[in-house]
Write a protein that holds these residues in place. Structure first.
Motif, mmCIF file in Angstrom:
data_model
loop_
_atom_site.group_PDB
_atom_site.id
_atom_site.type_symbol
_atom_site.label_atom_id
_atom_site.label_comp_id
_atom_site.label_asym_id
_atom_site.label_seq_id
_atom_site.Cartn_x
_atom_site.Cartn_y
_atom_site.Cartn_z
ATOM 1 N N VAL A 259 0.822 -1.207 0.000
ATOM 2 C CA VAL A 259 0.000 0.000 0.000
ATOM 3 C C VAL A 259 0.861 1.264 0.000
ATOM 4 O O VAL A 259 0.558 2.242 -0.691
ATOM 5 N N GLY A 260 1.956 1.227 0.754
ATOM 6 C CA GLY A 260 2.712 2.454 0.970
ATOM 7 C C GLY A 260 3.918 2.659 0.091
ATOM 8 O O GLY A 260 4.552 3.729 0.170
ATOM 9 N N CYS A 261 4.272 1.686 -0.751
ATOM 10 C CA CYS A 261 5.449 1.823 -1.608
ATOM 11 C C CYS A 261 5.033 1.807 -3.079
ATOM 12 O O CYS A 261 4.117 1.081 -3.463
ATOM 13 N N ALA A 262 5.719 2.591 -3.881
ATOM 14 C CA ALA A 262 5.376 2.694 -5.297
ATOM 15 C C ALA A 262 5.723 1.408 -6.036
ATOM 16 O O ALA A 262 6.675 0.707 -5.696
ATOM 17 N N GLY A 263 4.930 1.088 -7.067
ATOM 18 C CA GLY A 263 5.183 -0.088 -7.883
ATOM 19 C C GLY A 263 4.633 -1.357 -7.253
ATOM 20 O O GLY A 263 4.092 -1.360 -6.144
ATOM 21 N N GLU A 264 4.781 -2.452 -7.966
ATOM 22 C CA GLU A 264 4.305 -3.742 -7.472
ATOM 23 C C GLU A 264 5.247 -4.266 -6.393
ATOM 24 O O GLU A 264 6.464 -4.258 -6.553
ATOM 25 N N ALA A 283 10.692 -7.112 -2.882
ATOM 26 C CA ALA A 283 10.566 -8.105 -3.951
ATOM 27 C C ALA A 283 9.461 -7.652 -4.898
ATOM 28 O O ALA A 283 8.332 -7.378 -4.468
ATOM 29 N N ARG A 284 9.783 -7.573 -6.171
ATOM 30 C CA ARG A 284 8.835 -7.050 -7.157
ATOM 31 C C ARG A 284 8.059 -8.155 -7.855
ATOM 32 O O ARG A 284 6.950 -7.924 -8.339
ATOM 33 N N GLY A 285 8.620 -9.351 -7.947
ATOM 34 C CA GLY A 285 7.910 -10.441 -8.610
ATOM 35 C C GLY A 285 8.072 -10.397 -10.114
ATOM 36 O O GLY A 285 8.459 -9.384 -10.709
ATOM 37 N N GLY A 286 7.788 -11.530 -10.769
ATOM 38 C CA GLY A 286 7.873 -11.602 -12.224
ATOM 39 C C GLY A 286 9.295 -11.362 -12.701
ATOM 40 O O GLY A 286 10.271 -11.857 -12.145
ATOM 41 N N THR A 287 9.422 -10.583 -13.751
ATOM 42 C CA THR A 287 10.736 -10.314 -14.331
ATOM 43 C C THR A 287 11.350 -9.028 -13.793
ATOM 44 O O THR A 287 12.455 -8.659 -14.190
ATOM 45 N N CYS A 288 10.649 -8.358 -12.891
ATOM 46 C CA CYS A 288 11.161 -7.099 -12.351
ATOM 47 C C CYS A 288 12.254 -7.376 -11.314
ATOM 48 O O CYS A 288 12.125 -8.286 -10.491
ATOM 49 N N ALA A 289 13.298 -6.594 -11.362
ATOM 50 C CA ALA A 289 14.375 -6.739 -10.386
ATOM 51 C C ALA A 289 13.921 -6.198 -9.031
ATOM 52 O O ALA A 289 13.168 -5.222 -8.947
#
Length: 389
Positions: A259-264, A283-289
């Motif tokens: 909720v409080g941080c930008a991006g996934e 941790a961003r998940g998927g292919t995001c670093a």
């Protein structure tokens, strides 16, 4: 002291089965910095609101100072800038002395217990008077009779033929915190004094003052025991510990991060760097670093640090609690100055909601200061105290 005052039978003592958790329910700033005659009620979650200069930080400073004194620290540790604590415009007496007065009320198994403290700041820092009262009876009084001696004359209630016991206590310490070393606890009157003193000390020692410093949270830190420091600069070290110890609370922290941080955000994780240090990442998940916390903005870092504080406890926070009293009988209080500092409205609302949730569960109590109280007004369980300059 009035030997004919009504007798209040001692309640269950702190730490015994069935005892309520001692907690500070009122802060009195009789004469402290910009405050004069202020009486501030404290609930499970209390936020002081007001413009700059209204005295929000001063109220929390007084609370923290009482906590330090309750832990056994001296006046210099509790009031490092004591001269600045003297109310503006306060006149010196004939001897050139100037000081301040603060106090609190602690509710618990011994009933409401009042502690009032008068401190001389100029020309020398020392206690000039202290009073501990409960049930209409004065249990302890101290007074500085001879400024040339680093001691105060003390008298505490013991009943019996004399009614009081007299002695000397250091003028740079809280007398209430020293009573267990001087009172035998053999008679009902002595037990009453000890129960009141222990209740106050127990509540004051269960305090964690928190003010996250984002600039110190960006670098990797050495792995260690994982006790969170005041500035939260060792946040990665603490995450390294709590991630494996309590999966449920870690999942709640990860949800707050989303909720409080930008991006996934899928999780919060810790990376061991091989040189004895660790760093925290989103941790961003998927292919995001994954994103190291060092790349986050100040608002995101303060938000994460405060969320971690709210979701941990005395076993993780650097708190000097009473080791011989079970944690179930101790109420942890978090002091958070600048609770909404650097936060956007959505972050502030989420953090207030999380704090209200944890306070309602009884895990913690919170006293904080906010510049904009709109994020907290109308939230169940949150008391907003508006201060005016």
């Amino acid at each position: 002291m009035d030997a004919n005052a009504p007798v209040v039978e001692p309640h269950t003592r702190p730490g015994e089965a069935g005892a309520a958790r001692p907690q500070v329910t009122e802060l009195r700033l009789t004469a402290f910095r910009k405050h004069r005659g202020a009486v501030l009620a404290l609930g499970p979650m209390t936020l002081f609101a007001g413009a700059s200069g209204s005295g929000k930080s001063s109220a929390l400073q007084a609370y923290e100072a009482l906590a330090l004194l309750g832990c056994g620290h001296d006046l210099e540790a509790a009031f490092p800038e004591a001269a600045d604590c003297v109310p503006e415009g306060a006149r010196a007496d004939r001897q050139g002395r100037r000081g301040f007065r603060i106090g609190c009320t602690v509710d618990g198994p011994a009933g409401p217990v009042r502690l009032d403290l008068a401190v001389q700041a100029v020309p020398r820092l020392e206690v000039v008077g202290e009073r501990l009262t409960a049930g209409g009876r004065t249990l302890l009084t101290t007074a500085l009779r001879d400024p040339a001696r680093p001691e105060v004359e003390a008298a505490w209630h013991t009943a019996g033929a004399a009614g009081v016991t007299r002695g000397r206590l250091p003028a740079d310490r809280l007398g209430t915190a020293l009573l267990p070393l001087h009172v035998a606890g053999r008679t009902p009157a002595q037990l009453r004094v000890l129960a009141a003193a222990e209740q106050v000390v127990l509540a004051l020692r269960s305090v964690f003052a928190c003010d996250p410093w984002p600039q110190r949270m960006r670098k990797p830190v050495a792995a260690g025991p994982g006790r969170l420091r005041r500035g939260c600069d060792n946040l990665a070290e603490v995450l390294h510990r709590t991630r494996s110890e309590c999966g449920k609370r870690h999942a709640r922290l990860a949800a707050a991060a989303r909720v409080g941080c930008a991006g996934e955000v899928t999780d919060l994780r810790v990376e061991e760097l091989g040189n004895g240090t660790v760093r925290a990442l989103l941790a961003r998940g998927g292919t995001c670093a994954d994103t190291p916390l060092g790349r986050l903005g100040e608002g995101e870092l303060r938000y994460l640090a405060l969320a971690l504080v709210l979701l941990t406890g005395p076993g993780v926070l650097s708190v000097d609690q009473v080791a011989e009293v079970p944690a179930a009988y101790q109420s942890l209080t978090v002091l958070a100055d600048g609770f909404d500092r650097c936060l956007d409205p959505a972050q502030a609302r989420e953090l207030v909601g999380l704090a209200a949730e944890m306070c309602a569960r009884g895990h913690i109590r919170l006293a904080g200061a906010v510049f904009d109280a709109s994020c907290a007004r109308g939230v169940d369980g949150v008391s907003v105290v508006d201060l005016v300059p």
